[in-house]
Design a protein around this motif. Structure first.
Motif, PDB file in Angstrom:
ATOM      1  N   GLU A 161      49.022  36.281  43.665  1.00 23.66           N
ATOM      2  CA  GLU A 161      49.558  37.434  44.365  1.00 23.66           C
ATOM      3  C   GLU A 161      48.543  38.087  45.280  1.00 23.66           C
ATOM      4  OE1 GLU A 161      52.320  38.571  44.732  1.00 23.66           O
ATOM      5  OE2 GLU A 161      53.612  38.099  43.019  1.00 23.66           O
ATOM      6  N   THR A 162      49.049  38.861  46.201  1.00 23.43           N
ATOM      7  CA  THR A 162      48.166  39.754  46.953  1.00 23.43           C
ATOM      8  C   THR A 162      48.017  41.045  46.156  1.00 23.43           C
ATOM      9  OG1 THR A 162      50.046  40.730  48.068  1.00 23.43           O
ATOM     10  CG2 THR A 162      48.997  38.844  49.150  1.00 23.43           C
ATOM     11  N   PHE A 185      41.487  37.823  37.572  1.00 21.88           N
ATOM     12  CA  PHE A 185      40.910  36.630  38.197  1.00 21.88           C
ATOM     13  C   PHE A 185      41.268  36.663  39.671  1.00 21.88           C
ATOM     14  CE2 PHE A 185      41.672  34.826  33.866  1.00 21.88           C
ATOM     15  CZ  PHE A 185      40.393  34.384  33.594  1.00 21.88           C
ATOM     16  N   TYR A 186      40.279  36.422  40.533  1.00 25.62           N
ATOM     17  CA  TYR A 186      40.563  36.323  41.961  1.00 25.62           C
ATOM     18  C   TYR A 186      40.254  34.922  42.466  1.00 25.62           C
ATOM     19  CZ  TYR A 186      41.438  41.268  42.596  1.00 25.62           C
ATOM     20  OH  TYR A 186      42.003  42.508  42.549  1.00 25.62           O
ATOM     21  N   THR A 187      41.054  34.460  43.396  1.00 18.28           N
ATOM     22  CA  THR A 187      40.727  33.189  44.045  1.00 18.28           C
ATOM     23  C   THR A 187      39.629  33.473  45.067  1.00 18.28           C
ATOM     24  OG1 THR A 187      42.232  33.411  45.917  1.00 18.28           O
ATOM     25  CG2 THR A 187      43.159  32.513  43.883  1.00 18.28           C
ATOM     26  N   GLU A 189      39.738  33.087  48.071  1.00 18.16           N
ATOM     27  CA  GLU A 189      40.328  33.722  49.266  1.00 18.16           C
ATOM     28  C   GLU A 189      40.712  35.169  49.007  1.00 18.16           C
ATOM     29  OE1 GLU A 189      41.495  30.906  47.956  1.00 18.16           O
ATOM     30  OE2 GLU A 189      41.146  29.340  49.465  1.00 18.16           O
ATOM     31  N   GLY A 190      40.493  35.670  47.780  1.00 22.29           N
ATOM     32  CA  GLY A 190      40.773  37.064  47.483  1.00 22.29           C
ATOM     33  C   GLY A 190      42.181  37.335  46.977  1.00 22.29           C
ATOM     34  N   PHE A 191      42.904  36.280  46.592  1.00 24.64           N
ATOM     35  CA  PHE A 191      44.210  36.508  45.965  1.00 24.64           C
ATOM     36  C   PHE A 191      44.017  36.733  44.469  1.00 24.64           C
ATOM     37  CE2 PHE A 191      45.345  33.918  49.701  1.00 24.64           C
ATOM     38  CZ  PHE A 191      46.231  34.790  50.305  1.00 24.64           C
ATOM     39  N   ALA A 192      44.927  37.521  43.895  1.00 20.62           N
ATOM     40  CA  ALA A 192      44.835  37.815  42.462  1.00 20.62           C
ATOM     41  C   ALA A 192      45.751  36.878  41.687  1.00 20.62           C
ATOM     42  CB  ALA A 192      45.246  39.261  42.213  1.00 20.62           C
ATOM     43  N   LEU A 193      45.279  36.373  40.536  1.00 20.57           N
ATOM     44  CA  LEU A 193      46.222  35.762  39.592  1.00 20.57           C
ATOM     45  C   LEU A 193      46.906  36.950  38.937  1.00 20.57           C
ATOM     46  CD1 LEU A 193      44.316  32.819  37.884  1.00 20.57           C
ATOM     47  CD2 LEU A 193      45.390  32.959  40.125  1.00 20.57           C
ATOM     48  N   ARG A 194      48.222  36.991  38.995  1.00 16.65           N
ATOM     49  CA  ARG A 194      48.907  38.213  38.557  1.00 16.65           C
ATOM     50  C   ARG A 194      48.517  38.556  37.123  1.00 16.65           C
ATOM     51  NH1 ARG A 194      55.220  36.104  38.094  1.00 16.65           N
ATOM     52  NH2 ARG A 194      54.869  34.717  36.324  1.00 16.65           N
ATOM     53  N   THR A 195      48.287  39.833  36.886  1.00 15.30           N
ATOM     54  CA  THR A 195      47.871  40.288  35.556  1.00 15.30           C
ATOM     55  C   THR A 195      49.064  40.788  34.761  1.00 15.30           C
ATOM     56  OG1 THR A 195      47.418  42.445  36.501  1.00 15.30           O
ATOM     57  CG2 THR A 195      45.560  40.928  36.316  1.00 15.30           C
ATOM     58  N   GLN A 196      50.230  40.844  35.408  1.00 19.48           N
ATOM     59  CA  GLN A 196      51.441  41.305  34.729  1.00 19.48           C
ATOM     60  C   GLN A 196      52.648  40.819  35.515  1.00 19.48           C
ATOM     61  OE1 GLN A 196      51.243  45.568  34.966  1.00 19.48           O
ATOM     62  NE2 GLN A 196      50.669  45.568  37.111  1.00 19.48           N
ATOM     63  N   THR A 197      53.765  40.631  34.824  1.00 23.62           N
ATOM     64  CA  THR A 197      54.976  40.180  35.520  1.00 23.62           C
ATOM     65  C   THR A 197      55.653  41.328  36.273  1.00 23.62           C
ATOM     66  OG1 THR A 197      56.058  40.378  33.369  1.00 23.62           O
ATOM     67  CG2 THR A 197      55.542  38.159  34.129  1.00 23.62           C
ATOM     68  N   SER A 198      55.080  42.537  36.184  1.00 18.90           N
ATOM     69  CA  SER A 198      55.669  43.669  36.920  1.00 18.90           C
ATOM     70  C   SER A 198      55.721  43.396  38.423  1.00 18.90           C
ATOM     71  CB  SER A 198      54.866  44.951  36.658  1.00 18.90           C
ATOM     72  OG  SER A 198      54.805  45.205  35.271  1.00 18.90           O
ATOM     73  N   THR A 199      54.868  42.484  38.897  1.00 13.86           N
ATOM     74  CA  THR A 199      54.896  42.102  40.323  1.00 13.86           C
ATOM     75  C   THR A 199      56.297  41.658  40.760  1.00 13.86           C
ATOM     76  OG1 THR A 199      54.294  39.859  39.645  1.00 13.86           O
ATOM     77  CG2 THR A 199      52.495  41.294  40.340  1.00 13.86           C
ATOM     78  N   VAL A 200      57.039  41.095  39.832  1.00 17.32           N
ATOM     79  CA  VAL A 200      58.351  40.543  40.198  1.00 17.32           C
ATOM     80  C   VAL A 200      59.362  41.658  40.461  1.00 17.32           C
ATOM     81  CG1 VAL A 200      60.114  38.831  39.594  1.00 17.32           C
ATOM     82  CG2 VAL A 200      57.770  38.536  38.791  1.00 17.32           C
TER      83      VAL A 200
END
Ligand code: DAH
Length: 366
Positions: A161-162, A185-187, A189-200
Motif C-alpha cells: 500500500e501507499t 515493513f517498507y519496500t 520504493e517506500g510502499f508499506a506492507l499493510r499493517t491492517q486490513t482497514s486499508t480495504v
C-alpha cells in the motif's frame, strides 16, 4: 581373411563363413519366440542395431562370403558350377536367416512399443493424495459465510500500500507511532506492507461508493519478533457498514450476531471503550468464553471473556477522505485477527504452528 582361413579349401571357407554367421546370430534367435523375452524398448533397439552390424559383417563387401564369391573364377572349370552353387546356396541361407531375425526383432519392438503406449483401463487407478484447506482458510470461510448471510460483500485487496491507504485516509496522524518503521515493513520504493486490513475500507468506498456493506479478510504485516502469540505476518478480517442512519446499535447487533453464529446462540458479547484513529467512538469487543461459557478456564485465562477485536463508528475524517458526506452518512467498522481466533478455537499453544506448513500439524484440521 585371416591366415588360418586362407589355408582352408574354398569349400571349407564357405562352410566356415556360414558357421561364423550362425554363431554370431545365436543370441538373436530368441526373438523368434518373444514369449521368452522381456527386453525393454531401449534394449530391444540396441539389439536391433547390433544385429544390423552383424549382417553387414557377414554379407557385406568385406565379408568372408564375398571373398569366397571372388574365388569362383579361380576354381578349376569342372568344379566351378558346383562351387558356385555352394556359395550361392550358403549366401541364400544366410540372407534368409538374417531376414527372419530382422523381422522378428522388428515385430518384437513393435509389440513392446504398443504395450508401453497402451493403457489398461481395468487397472485400479492411482488415487492422488487429497489435500485440504488450511485451518485459517477454513475459519475464514466460516466467517465469510456468516457475513454473506447478513448481506455483506467479500472484498479482497492489495497487500502493498501507499501511506495514503495505510495511514492518511484512516486518519492516522503524521507522528502516530504506528507509522514508525519499527512497526511497518517498507519496500525499497517506500510502499508499506499493510499493517491492517482497514486499508480495504478506503478502497471499497472508493470503488463501490456508499451505502456499502463489506468484509475484507487478508494478510497483514508487522515488524514483530515472532513468539507464541506473534508472527510478523498474520490474518485479519475487516468489516465496514456505511449507510444513512447507521448507529452504534447496528454495530453491537452485528458483532453480537456474528459471534453467536460462530460460537453458539448462548454467546454473550461485551464492548469496552477504546481508541482507534479511524473510529469515534471506539470500542474493543470480547465474547463469553466458548469453552467454559464464562465460568473461567485456561483459554479465557479465568476471566470468562475472550478479547477478539476492535470496532467503532467510522470517523468523519475517514468518510471525508473518500468524498462521503459525514452529515448524510454514518457507519461502523470492526477488525479482528483470524489466526488468533484460530489459535483459541483449536487451543494452539503457539500461533507460529499455523505458518510452518508442517503437514503433520495441518492434517489434523480437516
Ligand atoms: N485495524 C485495527 C487493528 O489492526 C482493528 C480495528 C479496530 C479495525 C477498529 C477497525 C476498527 O475497523 O474500527 O488493530
Amino acid at each position: 581373411m585371416t591366415d588360418s582361413q586362407s589355408e582352408l579349401s574354398p569349400e571349407l571357407q564357405v562352410q566356415a563363413a556360414r558357421k561364423a554367421f550362425e554363431k554370431d546370430i545365436e543370441r538373436f534367435v530368441r526373438f523368434g519366440d518373444p514369449s521368452k523375452l522381456d527386453f525393454d524398448l531401449e534394449t530391444a533397439e540396441t539389439e536391433e542395431r547390433a544385429f544390423r552390424e552383424i549382417r553387414v559383417r557377414h554379407l557385406g563387401k568385406k565379408s568372408e562370403l564375398a571373398a569366397s564369391r571372388k574365388l569362383i573364377g579361380r576354381i578349376a572349370p569342372e568344379q566351378r558350377p558346383a562351387f558356385g552353387q555352394l556359395v550361392q546356396s550358403n549366401e541364400d541361407a544366410i540372407i534368409q536367416m538374417a531376414d527372419k531375425i530382422e523381422s522378428d526383432i522388428k515385430t518384437y519392438i513393435e509389440s513392446v512399443r504398443t504395450e508401453r503406449e497402451s493403457i489398461d483401463v481395468t487397472m485400479p487407478g492411482r488415487r492422488p493424495r487429497a489435500g485440504h484447506r488450511h485451518p485459517i482458510t477454513l475459519l475464514r470461510e466460516r466467517v465469510e459465510d456468516v457475513f454473506v448471510a447478513l448481506g455483506y460483500a467479500i472484498e479482497d485487496d492489495r497487500e502493498i500500500e501507499t501511506d495514503f491507504y495505510n495511514f492518511d485516509a484512516l486518519n492516522i496522524p503524521e507522528h502516530h507511532p504506528a507509522r514508525a518503521s519499527q512497526d511497518t515493513f517498507y519496500t525499497t520504493e517506500g510502499f508499506a506492507l499493510r499493517t491492517q486490513t482497514s486499508t480495504v475500507q478506503i478502497h471499497a468506498m472508493q470503488r463501490r461508493g456508499v451505502p456499502v456493506r463489506m468484509i475484507a479478510p487478508g494478510r497483514v504485516f508487522r515488524r514483530d519478533t515472532p513468539d507464541p502469540t506473534h508472527n510478523p505476518m498474520f490474518f485479519q478480517v475487516e468489516g465496514l457498514c456505511v449507510d444513512r442512519g447507521i448507529t452504534m446499535a447496528h454495530l453491537k447487533g452485528t458483532v453480537a450476531e456474528f459471534l453467536r453464529r460462530m460460537f453458539g446462540p448462548e454467546t454473550v458479547t461485551r464492548f469496552r471503550p477504546s481508541y482507534f484513529p479511524f473510529t469515534e467512538p471506539s470500542a474493543e469487543f470480547d465474547f463469553s468464553c466458548f469453552k467454559c461459557k464464562g465460568s473461567g478456564c485456561r483459554i479465557c485465562k479465568n476471566s470468562g471473556w475472550i478479547e477478539l477485536g476492535g470496532s467503532g463508528m467510522v470517523h468523519p475524517n475517514v468518510l471525508r477522505a473518500v468524498g462521503v458526506d459525514p452529515q448524510k452518512y454514518s457507519g461502523f467498522a470492526f477488525g479482528l485477527g483470524i489466526d488468533r481466533m484460530c489459535a483459541l478455537m483449536y487451543e494452539l499453544d503457539d500461533i507460529r504452528l499455523l505458518f510452518e506448513n508442517d503437514v503433520r500439524f495441518l492434517e489434523q484440521f480437516e
